[in-house]
Design an enzyme around this catalytic site. Sequence first.
Site, PDB file in Angstrom:
ATOM      1  N   HIS A 137      -3.712   8.196  12.035  1.00 34.65           N
ATOM      2  CA  HIS A 137      -4.020   8.873  11.596  1.00 34.65           C
ATOM      3  C   HIS A 137      -5.198   7.690  10.065  1.00 34.65           C
ATOM      4  O   HIS A 137      -5.648   8.273   9.473  1.00 34.65           O
ATOM      5  CB  HIS A 137      -3.368   9.372  10.528  1.00 34.65           C
ATOM      6  CG  HIS A 137      -3.964  11.742  10.060  1.00 34.65           C
ATOM      7  ND1 HIS A 137      -5.086  11.964  10.074  1.00 34.65           N
ATOM      8  CD2 HIS A 137      -3.590  12.035  10.467  1.00 34.65           C
ATOM      9  CE1 HIS A 137      -5.947  13.011  10.347  1.00 34.65           C
ATOM     10  NE2 HIS A 137      -4.001  13.054  10.560  1.00 34.65           N
ATOM     11  N   ALA A 138      -4.800   6.854   9.693  1.00 37.88           N
ATOM     12  CA  ALA A 138      -5.589   5.947   8.689  1.00 37.88           C
ATOM     13  C   ALA A 138      -7.090   5.388   9.628  1.00 37.88           C
ATOM     14  O   ALA A 138      -7.770   4.809   8.168  1.00 37.88           O
ATOM     15  CB  ALA A 138      -4.475   4.477   9.147  1.00 37.88           C
TER      16      ALA A 138
END
Length: 479
Positions: A137-138
């Site tokens: 998700h980063a």
Amino acid sequence: MIEDRLTGLDASFLHMERAGAHMHVASTILFEGPPPTHAEFRDHISSRLHLVPRFRQKLRQVPFAQGRPVWVDDPHLNLDYHVRQTALPVPGSEEQLRNLAARIFSQQLDRTKPLWELWLVEGLDGDRFAIVGKSHHALVDGVSGVDITTVLFDLEPEPADPPVRPPKWAPRPEPTDLKILGDALRERATSPREIVRGFRAVLRGPRQVLRGIGATGKMIGVGMAAPSTPFNVEIGPHRRLAFMRTDLSLLKRVKDEHGGTVNDVVLSVVSGALGNYLRARGHDTEDLELRAMVPVSVRAEEEHGALGNRISAMMAPLPVWCEDPVERLRLVSETMGDLKGSGQAVGAEILTKITDFAPPTIASQAARLQPAQRFFNLVVTNVPGPQFPLYVLGRKMVSIFPMVPLARRQALCVGIMSYDGEVDFGLIGDYDAMADLDSFALDLEGAIEEIAATLPAAPKEKSQRTMRTRARNGAVSVK
């Protein structure tokens, strides 16, 4: 600011990843036709990799936590590690595919390498194959993920333009810890952008604080009301996955008949499914209203195709107490309309921007604290996908099921993506807490059938699609 330094929001997804709560997003994508060979698929990805340069980079931490992590080129990038091949045993059912995808989704990405994987899955019945992909998700949010998909895939079975030879790539020298630390300290002290931003904050502070307090107060105030439910328990690292499909045209007909938006229709059927699921297990739903965290993209048009997260969120009330599908849709439409006008999403964006200026250690603690609090009961994310067919190596993509990470004490997540006239639901559950996830999928199908039954002269195609979905999920057989 160092161009490849993570934003505060992106970094928060790293801090949240603990105690079995993996923070990668994923999808299970189904294709028609025979699968390509592993070499063909790997080489195809290699030919497009220059279009997503972040996929060639890995994370480096700043020594002594003196700054947010930075992206650096991986000098040891090995596509055979990131692009993998596997096969389902006979008979190659969708149930077997779901079990495999859930196991892949349950494994944490190796943070010493670029944070993505693509699995080519052979042996799926009906002359099909699948691709299971996951990225941290980063690295990517739902909307920019769609943009990556359209870059990696083709718009036609046989593109008119011949493939262009990708430019040669040579990784930049990997910086030392001392350089990374020095850059972080120098940026903090001398970055013109940060200094200007600081002066602006001083000048605009009073007005922004007043507006921000009001907006964020509304968001947090609503979220704090989330009740205790069987979905909010400690979770482990293992996951279950269920698929559900419906027609986008059906949801649009419901919207046109009863009002609201397609997203309102989705939230109302999820509310109905949650209510039926709880009541069937003896839970009292009288006056019960759950809270769903609904991500909202704030990505500008010119930012489409860029990696990283540009998302905000609203805490949407779900009237699970209401058993009338039309009344439930009306309630959802009214409350969502009120939330959109209340500044709640603006308040959430202000909170995410604040993390860009917080010391990394404080931001880390804040990210860890947030999921421990019961601001919401579950995440319901609805990402609009391309409404035209996509292809990989001449094979048509037929379905795409999103797989969204569970946060701490969040045992259920509903991911939705529309694609080429179909709406695909990817239901993610904790392996132990949601052992009956398939039952919730049937409740969701039932809620869609219930609202569809209120339409005049509903076409038979809808029920046929639902029966096909149930058969593939192993719930019933079609006679």
